[in-house]
Design an enzyme around this catalytic site. Structure first.
Site, mmCIF file in Angstrom:
data_model
loop_
_atom_site.group_PDB
_atom_site.id
_atom_site.type_symbol
_atom_site.label_atom_id
_atom_site.label_comp_id
_atom_site.label_asym_id
_atom_site.label_seq_id
_atom_site.Cartn_x
_atom_site.Cartn_y
_atom_site.Cartn_z
ATOM 1 N N HIS A 174 -2.569 7.581 6.983
ATOM 2 C CA HIS A 174 -1.569 8.463 6.363
ATOM 3 C C HIS A 174 -2.206 9.784 5.908
ATOM 4 C CE1 HIS A 174 2.247 6.332 6.117
ATOM 5 N NE2 HIS A 174 1.665 5.230 5.654
ATOM 6 N N HIS A 225 -4.501 1.453 7.541
ATOM 7 C CA HIS A 225 -3.130 1.974 7.590
ATOM 8 C C HIS A 225 -2.971 3.156 6.613
ATOM 9 C CE1 HIS A 225 1.421 1.328 7.726
ATOM 10 N NE2 HIS A 225 1.264 2.128 6.698
ATOM 11 N N GLU A 226 -3.432 2.964 5.372
ATOM 12 C CA GLU A 226 -3.233 3.995 4.342
ATOM 13 C C GLU A 226 -4.099 5.220 4.606
ATOM 14 O OE1 GLU A 226 -0.665 3.640 2.652
ATOM 15 O OE2 GLU A 226 -0.405 1.494 2.963
ATOM 16 N N GLN A 262 3.044 10.021 1.068
ATOM 17 C CA GLN A 262 4.325 9.315 1.077
ATOM 18 C C GLN A 262 5.166 9.616 -0.157
ATOM 19 O OE1 GLN A 262 2.339 5.339 2.090
ATOM 20 N NE2 GLN A 262 4.318 5.162 3.103
ATOM 21 N N GLY A 296 0.830 -1.199 0.000
ATOM 22 C CA GLY A 296 0.000 0.000 0.000
ATOM 23 C C GLY A 296 0.862 1.245 0.000
ATOM 24 N N CYS A 335 5.822 -0.126 7.034
ATOM 25 C CA CYS A 335 5.438 1.040 6.245
ATOM 26 C C CYS A 335 6.626 1.439 5.384
ATOM 27 C CB CYS A 335 5.058 2.182 7.190
ATOM 28 S SG CYS A 335 4.609 3.701 6.337
ATOM 29 N N LEU A 336 6.367 1.777 4.131
ATOM 30 C CA LEU A 336 7.460 2.151 3.234
ATOM 31 C C LEU A 336 8.137 3.451 3.682
ATOM 32 C CD1 LEU A 336 5.937 1.220 -0.242
ATOM 33 C CD2 LEU A 336 7.556 -0.081 1.152
HETATM 34 CO CO CO Z 1 2.517 3.364 5.577
#
Ligand code: CO
Length: 156
Positions: free
Chosen positions: A136, A132-133, A51, A46, A90-91
């Site tokens: 963000h 999660h997304e 991000q 995701g 998380c990226l």
């Molecule tokens: Co993330």
């Protein structure tokens, strides 16, 4: 298509509230494609627009359920049901992964890249990834909610 730079924790944009998407044009389509490509290249499931440095309410997810990439523009979650604890990464967070408690099921209303409105019920990894997304988009990271954090294993 092109790969985008993934913003890491510490950058102010990851703590800001993203703004609704109002233009459903070629540029949006291109950005969503680039987000997906960037996510796959980083082995993520995701990615949210903040991000990649874009303060807009949109995310891409591949929940590994065979549906491939899913795009959610202006997603809103509701009808949170049940509880599930699982490991998340998380990226934007290179150092840690952690156990996070999420709702087991959620309903998401969203727009697609053309602006059409949809409603979908999600469970499993898709429900987790959506929570999660969407966090963000409100400046929240999983490390804020994690029950425990452990150093991420280095990929060999
Ligand atoms: Co993330």
């Amino acid at each position: 298509m092109s790969l985008l730079k993934i913003i890491k924790v510490g950058a102010p944009i990851l703590r800001e509230t993203a703004e609704p998407v109002t233009r459903f044009d070629k540029k949006l389509e291109k950005t969503l494609k680039n987000m997906a490509e960037t996510m796959y290249a980083a082995n993520g499931c995701g990615l949210a627009a903040p991000q990649i440095g874009l303060k807009k309410r949109m995310v891409v997810i591949d929940a590994g359920d065979g549906a491939g990439i899913r795009e959610f523009v202006n997603p809103v979650l509701s009808d949170f049901k049940g509880e599930a604890i699982d490991t998340e990464g998380c990226l934007s967070v290179d150092e840690y992964e952690g156990e996070v408690k999420r709702a087991a099921e959620v309903t998401v209303t969203f727009q697609d890249r053309k602006g059409a409105r949809w409603r979908m019920e999600a469970h499993g990894l898709l429900a987790r990834a959506l929570q999660h997304e969407c966090d963000h988009l409100d400046g929240i990271l999983f490390i804020d909610k994690a029950l425990s954090l452990t150093p991420k294993r280095k990929e060999e």
